[in-house]
Scaffold this active site. Structure first.
Site, PDB file in Angstrom:
ATOM      1  N   CYS A 132     -57.646  27.865  53.986  1.00  0.00           N
ATOM      2  CA  CYS A 132     -56.862  27.166  55.015  1.00  0.00           C
ATOM      3  C   CYS A 132     -57.558  25.894  55.456  1.00  0.00           C
ATOM      4  O   CYS A 132     -58.491  25.936  56.270  1.00  0.00           O
ATOM      5  CB  CYS A 132     -56.623  28.084  56.206  1.00  0.00           C
ATOM      6  SG  CYS A 132     -55.682  27.302  57.529  1.00  0.00           S
ATOM      7  N   CYS A 135     -57.239  25.201  59.203  1.00  0.00           N
ATOM      8  CA  CYS A 135     -58.137  26.022  60.029  1.00  0.00           C
ATOM      9  C   CYS A 135     -59.570  25.511  59.977  1.00  0.00           C
ATOM     10  O   CYS A 135     -60.251  25.427  61.002  1.00  0.00           O
ATOM     11  CB  CYS A 135     -58.131  27.474  59.550  1.00  0.00           C
ATOM     12  SG  CYS A 135     -56.518  28.208  59.347  1.00  0.00           S
ATOM     13  N   ASP A 136     -60.055  25.191  58.785  1.00  0.00           N
ATOM     14  CA  ASP A 136     -61.484  24.965  58.575  1.00  0.00           C
ATOM     15  C   ASP A 136     -61.877  23.540  58.197  1.00  0.00           C
ATOM     16  O   ASP A 136     -63.070  23.228  58.116  1.00  0.00           O
ATOM     17  CB  ASP A 136     -61.993  25.923  57.490  1.00  0.00           C
ATOM     18  CG  ASP A 136     -61.767  27.382  57.867  1.00  0.00           C
ATOM     19  OD1 ASP A 136     -61.879  27.692  59.068  1.00  0.00           O
ATOM     20  OD2 ASP A 136     -61.471  28.197  56.975  1.00  0.00           O
TER      21      ASP A 136
END
Length: 307
Positions: A132, A135-136
């Site tokens: 992701c 997300c990261d």
């Protein structure tokens, strides 16, 4: 608790199905599972949703949620542990041991991103390997990163990461990138992105965190090592259909087989929408469309059933 329609999953397909079912005056429950919003929560920017020129995935889901709340749709924030679709009313057991019965069910629980599943991968999950970018990606500002994959998912990740990372390398199994033309064009014209085609990642290496990877050309078998701070894996998805094995017909990849007119599955009264049955064009707008069709199919089924 008994409902006319129980909807499993709270992504764009699930919310659309709930909105349509409620407006058809059906007593409707939406069961969110572990991820209220589905994979749309991880979509940084959407520019192809009609009527909404530019919006983030979480913001779009928030609009769906608000509309569902305005219609006073029952929303249960629990996971389903078991289902019985072999007789009506259909039975769904929640993680808190609550039983839900329903005269019709719409399955919209989506799909889960795939991993490469090579031995060295496990060590670096969360330590340089991610599925992701939204997300990261923040953690790799001005770093060198790699994306594994060459379809729409990989291209979206690359475009998003290009505004964060210093340099990107796409490792693509095929001879050229797949995905939508507009996405390919953006990636190919981006000077921060290099593409290595006909290649796969064979090994991850590093001390406490990922430091480099080995790449193998699938035609020549030639290998080389690339130094990188992170690898984002974007090679597709696995449909979340384990719960329905032995009860509903699926294809060889586990996607639910549905009637193209109503999205009814192999069991009358059970419908499916979104990525759980769509393996080719995984788009929010398509998920919404199939959610609407499934709800209309359920409405038609219940009218006929109750005559």
């Amino acid at each position: 608790m008994h409902f006319d329609v129980a909807i499993i999953g709270a992504g764009p397909a699930g919310y659309t199905a709930a909105i349509y079912a409620s407006r058809a005056n059906l007593n409707t429950v939406l069961i969110t599972g572990n991820l209220d919003g589905g994979q749309l929560l991880y979509t940084h920017k959407i520019e192809n949703f009609p009527g909404v020129p530019s919006i983030s995935g979480p913001d779009l889901i928030q609009i769906f949620q608000q509309q569902a709340q305005n219609l006073k749709i029952s929303i249960i924030f629990e996971k389903i542990c078991s289902v019985n679709l072999k007789k009506t009313p259909f039975l769904l057991q929640l993680s808190d041991k609550t039983d839900i019965t329903a005269d019709s069910v719409i399955i919209a629980c989506g799909a889960t991103p795939k991993w490469l599943n090579i031995p060295s991968e496990e060590k670096f999950k969360g330590r340089g390997i991610s599925v992701c970018a939204t997300c990261d990606g923040y953690f790799y500002r001005q770093k060198d990163v790699v994306i594994a994959g060459g379809g729409n998912t990989a291209l979206y990740e690359a475009i998003f990461l290009s505004s964060i990372a210093k340099h990107l390398t796409i490792v693509n199994l095929d001879s050229q990138l797949g995905g939508e033309f507009s996405l390919r064009k953006q990636v190919l014209n981006n000077p921060k992105i290099d593409i290595i085609n006909e290649s796969i990642i064979t090994h991850f290496d590093g001390d406490k965190r990922l430091e480099n990877i080995k790449i193998k050309n699938v035609k020549t078998a030639k290998e080389k090592t690339i130094k990188t701070d992170a690898v984002f894996i974007a090679i597709g998805q696995t449909p979340n259909t384990t719960l329905f094995k032995g009860q509903l017909e699926m294809d060889k990849d586990g996607y639910l087989i549905t009637d193209c007119q109503t999205r009814q599955t192999s069991v009358k009264g059970v419908f499916a929408a979104g990525d759980v049955q769509e393996k080719t064009f995984r788009q929010a707008i398509i998920a919404c469309g199939t959610g609407a069709i499934a709800a209309l199919g359920a409405e038609k089924y219940l009218i006929k059933k109750n005559k």
